[in-house]
Design an enzyme around this catalytic site. Structure first.
Site, PDB file in Angstrom:
ATOM      1  N   ASP A 197       0.793  -1.211   0.145  1.00 25.74           N
ATOM      2  CA  ASP A 197      -0.184  -0.118  -0.020  1.00 25.74           C
ATOM      3  C   ASP A 197       0.986   1.334   0.151  1.00 25.74           C
ATOM      4  O   ASP A 197       2.033   1.108   0.093  1.00 25.74           O
ATOM      5  CB  ASP A 197      -1.036  -0.055   1.212  1.00 25.74           C
ATOM      6  CG  ASP A 197      -2.297   0.742   0.917  1.00 25.74           C
ATOM      7  OD1 ASP A 197      -3.158   0.146   0.856  1.00 25.74           O
ATOM      8  OD2 ASP A 197      -2.152   1.978   0.824  1.00 25.74           O
ATOM      9  N   TYR A 205     -15.773   8.380 -10.754  1.00 22.96           N
ATOM     10  CA  TYR A 205     -15.514   7.007 -10.229  1.00 22.96           C
ATOM     11  C   TYR A 205     -16.091   5.690 -11.101  1.00 22.96           C
ATOM     12  O   TYR A 205     -15.529   5.024 -11.615  1.00 22.96           O
ATOM     13  CB  TYR A 205     -15.920   6.820  -8.824  1.00 22.96           C
ATOM     14  CG  TYR A 205     -16.044   5.627  -8.122  1.00 22.96           C
ATOM     15  CD1 TYR A 205     -17.160   4.587  -8.086  1.00 22.96           C
ATOM     16  CD2 TYR A 205     -14.927   4.856  -7.667  1.00 22.96           C
ATOM     17  CE1 TYR A 205     -17.188   3.448  -7.344  1.00 22.96           C
ATOM     18  CE2 TYR A 205     -14.946   3.619  -7.068  1.00 22.96           C
ATOM     19  CZ  TYR A 205     -16.097   2.751  -6.955  1.00 22.96           C
ATOM     20  OH  TYR A 205     -16.210   1.773  -6.554  1.00 22.96           O
ATOM     21  N   LYS A 259     -14.495   3.180 -13.627  1.00 21.46           N
ATOM     22  CA  LYS A 259     -14.483   1.819 -13.591  1.00 21.46           C
ATOM     23  C   LYS A 259     -15.193   1.216 -14.824  1.00 21.46           C
ATOM     24  O   LYS A 259     -14.686   0.001 -15.267  1.00 21.46           O
ATOM     25  CB  LYS A 259     -15.579   1.663 -12.262  1.00 21.46           C
ATOM     26  CG  LYS A 259     -15.030   1.845 -10.834  1.00 21.46           C
ATOM     27  CD  LYS A 259     -13.893   0.679 -10.715  1.00 21.46           C
ATOM     28  CE  LYS A 259     -13.294   0.841  -9.028  1.00 21.46           C
ATOM     29  NZ  LYS A 259     -12.165  -0.005  -9.108  1.00 21.46           N
TER      30      LYS A 259
END
Ligand code: VAH
Length: 306
Positions: free
Chosen positions: A32, A136, A140
């Site tokens: 991460d 978003y 996607k």
């Protein structure tokens, strides 16, 4: 070896635990962007640093990547360039490396946010019109087509699920429109009250995280020839509105009350379907949800009160 990018996020946290249990800690590399990660084989990795990613894949003999780094719908509307770049560029980078390094498999989550106003509100089908109204959702949808492109052109075995809102107690969600369904449990325990940012009758598709993790594992274990969808599978858990989850909580915490202070996220939520048809996922790899609102509520409250 398996690399999980975004391992400290809402999905990543639980997926890392599950994959370590299945494959053994030595075979899992959790990465991460925060340097504060812990656990065996934790790597500080920027999902947008292609060179660093390539180095990690080569150095650690990575043959599967789970890419979970993303900026979710509500946060994405506050910085659309950052949302587009993180959500799409990180996927492009992973797909390119999957092609060049001939990785076995890649997993990448899409979302019901790819659907917009003119998709069916109820039982929204796999091939319903997808005209997203958030960056978003746009990112996607674009990502889904890149997954299909790399599969068709280069044979990259990348698999994807259009997740509904995900609810969990292990790690907080980050900037989503469905986050109310997580916050409400924390507030119910702490204050016996919750002020909801969505209208109380706003019904959305949702899923309990244990079901979401099992769906990823079952999809990734399915024989390649069973996978007929190379954009992303519709997948359903349950559908409910804030008033339903409040009623379920009241059965355990009788004094619980909820009021609504609707904000910009209501417009995002009402652009999404209220329920999803996941017949293709059931047909191709036997998908079946395990939790409903009552069993999720019981499990969430028990774990949050421990
Ligand atoms: C969000 N939790 O709210 C995510 C998810 C369908 C919702 O994509 O943005």
């Amino acid at each position: 070896h398996i690399l999980i990018i975004g391992a400290l996020g809402q999905i990543g946290t639980e997926l890392t635990i599950a994959l370590r249990e299945i494959h053994g800690e030595a075979n899992i590399f959790a990465a991460d962007i925060q340097a504060t990660g812990s656990g065996p084989n934790y790597l500080c990795l920027d999902a947008l640093d292609h060179q660093q990613l390539e180095k990690v894949v080569k150095e650690h003999g990575i043959n599967q990547i789970y890419l979970l780094a993303a900026m979710l719908s509500a946060n994405g509307e506050k910085d659309i360039n950052a949302a587009w770049r993180l959500n799409v560029q990180s996927l492009m980078s992973v797909l390119q490396i999957a092609k060049e390094q001939k990785l076995d498999k890649v997993f990448w989550p899409s979302s019901i946010a790819i659907f917009g106003h003119n998709a069916a509100k109820h039982n929204c089908r796999q091939h319903a019109r997808a005209e997203p109204v958030t960056v978003y959702g746009i990112s996607k949808k674009a990502g889904e087509h890149f997954c299909n492109y790399y599969f068709e052109h280069y044979g990259v075995d990348v698999r994807s699920l259009r997740f509904p809102g995900l609810i969990s107690y292990t790690a907080p969600p980050g900037g989503g429109t469905t986050d109310y369904a997580v916050d409400i449990y924390h507030q119910a325990i702490k204050n016996q009250h919750y002020s909801c940012f969505l209208k109380e009758d706003c019904c959305l598709p949702m899923m309990y995280m244990p079901d979401a993790i099992r769906a990823i594992l079952e999809l990734m274990d399915a024989p390649k020839e069973n996978i007929t969808i190379r954009t992303s599978y519709n997948i359903a858990g349950m559908s409910f509105a804030p008033c339903d989850i409040a009623a379920a909580i009241k059965k355990h915490i009788p004094d619980f009350t909820m009021d609504t202070q609707v904000d910009f996220r209501q417009a995002i939520a009402q652009s999404w379907p209220a329920s999803i048809d996941d017949a293709q996922a059931s047909a191709d790899w036997g998908w079946k949800p395990g939790y409903d609102l009552q069993s999720m509520t019981k499990d969430m409250l028990e774990n949050l009160q421990r």
